[in-house]
Design an enzyme around this catalytic site. Structure first.
Site, PDB file in Angstrom:
ATOM      1  N   LEU A  91       0.833  -1.204   0.000  1.00  0.00           N
ATOM      2  CA  LEU A  91       0.000   0.000   0.000  1.00  0.00           C
ATOM      3  C   LEU A  91       0.863   1.248   0.000  1.00  0.00           C
ATOM      4  CD1 LEU A  91      -2.478  -1.031   2.864  1.00  0.00           C
ATOM      5  CD2 LEU A  91      -2.761  -1.382   0.389  1.00  0.00           C
ATOM      6  N   ASP A 196     -14.614  -2.549   9.868  1.00  0.00           N
ATOM      7  CA  ASP A 196     -13.756  -2.805  11.044  1.00  0.00           C
ATOM      8  C   ASP A 196     -13.193  -1.474  11.527  1.00  0.00           C
ATOM      9  OD1 ASP A 196     -12.396  -4.143  13.041  1.00  0.00           O
ATOM     10  OD2 ASP A 196     -10.733  -4.762  11.756  1.00  0.00           O
TER      11      ASP A 196
END
Length: 288
Positions: A91, A196
């Site tokens: 990422l 989440d």
């Protein structure tokens, strides 16, 4: 040998996944079944990487969720996916800069936009994961029944089978399940949720909040808000006020918070044991 194999050096795993040279790579530690790394590619881009030791499907699910959340113009920011190859997820690196009240209000407004973008159904088109726990993303069209069947029951059985909940605990939670249609409040269409969204999955970057580690799916938007409240978040009042101004929730949201917290609490019991049992049962009692 898969890129995520423990025998593969992390820099080599990142290089194989991205197809580029790695200039530097530092190991940050471990989380669940993967090692965490930070570094820089030869083209100057900073990266954050997860390299799986087993559970190789989980990083792929995370990448699918990040890309899906990123589709919303002006929505909550997420890091760009540089590569997702087998058990390796790479990422864009987020440079943290501390939580600010203005950034919290901006997060509330952006999260509202993400939720408004919606989803075609409750669930997702990819297999879900929450840490090392599989999430059943089988599509559904009504949230109370879908939430009970795909989120609560599997983890309730898992926690029981692991010996973390006894028969009385299970019976208490089953009584909540019996009343879930009444407890859920007004029907809502599927929202595009992070899934989440506890405080640790909000990074406060230089340009505002960035959401990481999603278990993204079509869900109930109040689940994200309840998750932010579960373990606290910086400037939570500003986040919720800005959200409610942009996309007001139905009356009674505060009474429904424990219902939306049952799933993450059950997940914590499955992952970490009986230390979360009392918090789970307290949420069930509040619903009684």
């Amino acid at each position: 040998m898969p890129h995520g194999s423990p025998a593969t050096p992390p820099a080599a795993a990142v290089s194989a996944a991205t197809g580029g040279e790695v200039r530097s790579c530092t190991t940050l530690g471990t989380s669940h079944a993967w090692t965490l790394h930070s570094g820089e590619l030869a083209d100057g881009r900073g990266f954050f990487a997860k390299v799986a030791d087993g559970y190789a499907e989980a990083p792929a699910a995370e990448a699918a969720g990040l890309r899906w959340l990123a589709e919303v113009p002006g929505g909550a920011a997420v890091p760009g996916v540089l590569a997702a190859d087998g058990g390796v997820l790479v990422l864009e690196r987020v440079h943290e800069d501390g939580a600010r009240a203005d950034a919290a209000a901006d997060l509330g407004r952006r999260l509202a936009l993400t939720h408004r973008a919606g989803a075609p159904f409750f669930g997702a088109s990819w297999p879900g994961w929450l840490a090392t726990l599989p999430l059943d993303n089988t599509p559904g069209d009504r949230w109370p029944e879908w939430y009970a069947r795909r989120r609560l029951l599997p983890y309730l059985r898992d926690a029981r089978d692991r010996g973390y909940l006894d028969s009385g605990d299970v019976a208490q939670l089953e009584r909540v399940l019996d009343r879930i249609a009444d407890l859920a409040g007004p029907d809502e269409p599927p929202a595009r949720i992070h899934g989440d969204l506890w405080a640790g999955n909000v990074l406060w970057g230089r340009d505002g909040a960035v959401l990481i580690d999603p278990a993204a799916h079509g869900g109930h938007r109040e689940s994200d808000l309840a998750m932010l409240q579960l373990f606290g978040a910086p400037h939570l009042d500003r986040i919720l006020a800005a959200y409610d101004e942009a996309f007001p929730t139905a009356p009674g949201r505060r009474d429904r918070v424990p219902l939306h917290q049952l799933h993450p609490l059950l997940a914590h019991v499955c992952l970490f044991g009986r230390s979360y049992r009392s918090q789970l049962l307290d949420a069930a009692r509040r619903l009684a």
